[in-house]
Design a protein around this motif. Sequence first.
Motif, PDB file in Angstrom:
ATOM      1  N   GLN A 275       0.862  -1.181   0.000  1.00 54.64           N
ATOM      2  CA  GLN A 275       0.000   0.000   0.000  1.00 54.64           C
ATOM      3  C   GLN A 275       0.897   1.229   0.000  1.00 54.64           C
ATOM      4  O   GLN A 275       1.950   1.234   0.634  1.00 54.64           O
ATOM      5  CB  GLN A 275      -0.892   0.028   1.257  1.00 54.64           C
ATOM      6  CG  GLN A 275      -1.824  -1.163   1.359  1.00 54.64           C
ATOM      7  CD  GLN A 275      -2.862  -1.156   0.253  1.00 54.64           C
ATOM      8  OE1 GLN A 275      -3.314  -0.114  -0.178  1.00 54.64           O
ATOM      9  NE2 GLN A 275      -3.225  -2.337  -0.223  1.00 54.64           N
ATOM     10  N   PRO A 276       0.505   2.283  -0.691  1.00 57.04           N
ATOM     11  CA  PRO A 276       1.322   3.498  -0.657  1.00 57.04           C
ATOM     12  C   PRO A 276       1.365   4.051   0.765  1.00 57.04           C
ATOM     13  O   PRO A 276       0.416   3.913   1.531  1.00 57.04           O
ATOM     14  CB  PRO A 276       0.620   4.451  -1.614  1.00 57.04           C
ATOM     15  CG  PRO A 276      -0.730   3.890  -1.828  1.00 57.04           C
ATOM     16  CD  PRO A 276      -0.674   2.429  -1.500  1.00 57.04           C
ATOM     17  N   GLU A 277       2.493   4.654   1.101  1.00 55.90           N
ATOM     18  CA  GLU A 277       2.621   5.199   2.452  1.00 55.90           C
ATOM     19  C   GLU A 277       1.616   6.318   2.660  1.00 55.90           C
ATOM     20  O   GLU A 277       1.448   7.188   1.813  1.00 55.90           O
ATOM     21  CB  GLU A 277       4.032   5.757   2.663  1.00 55.90           C
ATOM     22  CG  GLU A 277       5.057   4.695   2.875  1.00 55.90           C
ATOM     23  CD  GLU A 277       6.378   5.304   3.299  1.00 55.90           C
ATOM     24  OE1 GLU A 277       6.374   6.269   4.093  1.00 55.90           O
ATOM     25  OE2 GLU A 277       7.389   4.809   2.822  1.00 55.90           O
ATOM     26  N   GLN A 278       0.970   6.244   3.806  1.00 52.86           N
ATOM     27  CA  GLN A 278       0.007   7.289   4.147  1.00 52.86           C
ATOM     28  C   GLN A 278       0.567   8.058   5.330  1.00 52.86           C
ATOM     29  O   GLN A 278       1.010   7.488   6.309  1.00 52.86           O
ATOM     30  CB  GLN A 278      -1.348   6.673   4.520  1.00 52.86           C
ATOM     31  CG  GLN A 278      -2.001   5.941   3.371  1.00 52.86           C
ATOM     32  CD  GLN A 278      -3.314   5.295   3.787  1.00 52.86           C
ATOM     33  OE1 GLN A 278      -3.648   5.278   4.958  1.00 52.86           O
ATOM     34  NE2 GLN A 278      -4.036   4.778   2.822  1.00 52.86           N
ATOM     35  N   LYS A 279       0.562   9.373   5.203  1.00 51.80           N
ATOM     36  CA  LYS A 279       1.049  10.214   6.285  1.00 51.80           C
ATOM     37  C   LYS A 279      -0.097  10.425   7.267  1.00 51.80           C
ATOM     38  O   LYS A 279      -1.236  10.639   6.866  1.00 51.80           O
ATOM     39  CB  LYS A 279       1.532  11.552   5.748  1.00 51.80           C
ATOM     40  CG  LYS A 279       2.741  11.396   4.839  1.00 51.80           C
ATOM     41  CD  LYS A 279       3.227  12.728   4.349  1.00 51.80           C
ATOM     42  CE  LYS A 279       4.418  12.542   3.434  1.00 51.80           C
ATOM     43  NZ  LYS A 279       4.901  13.807   2.909  1.00 51.80           N
TER      44      LYS A 279
END
Length: 86
Positions: A67-71
Amino acid sequence: MFGIGMPELLVILVVALLVLGPKKLPEIARSLGRGMAEFRRASSELRNTLYAPLEESPKKEPKPPLQPEQKPPAEAGDGTKPSTDG
């Protein structure tokens, strides 16, 4: 056998017997048989060498897609100001 029928094979054997003679024909047939056996042995050894690592490797379960990194959202009241790059 290479698409050669029985009549064609007999003609080839008779011509070989006439050309090579009865003394040399068994020697040539023997050496041809040994050469074919060696070729089969070498090809099966090569095949085993190439496929052995594939057969021995343990099967792994596929990993879930990344999953793309979520801030994390900026928390209000933490004493920092959101930066303005402008």
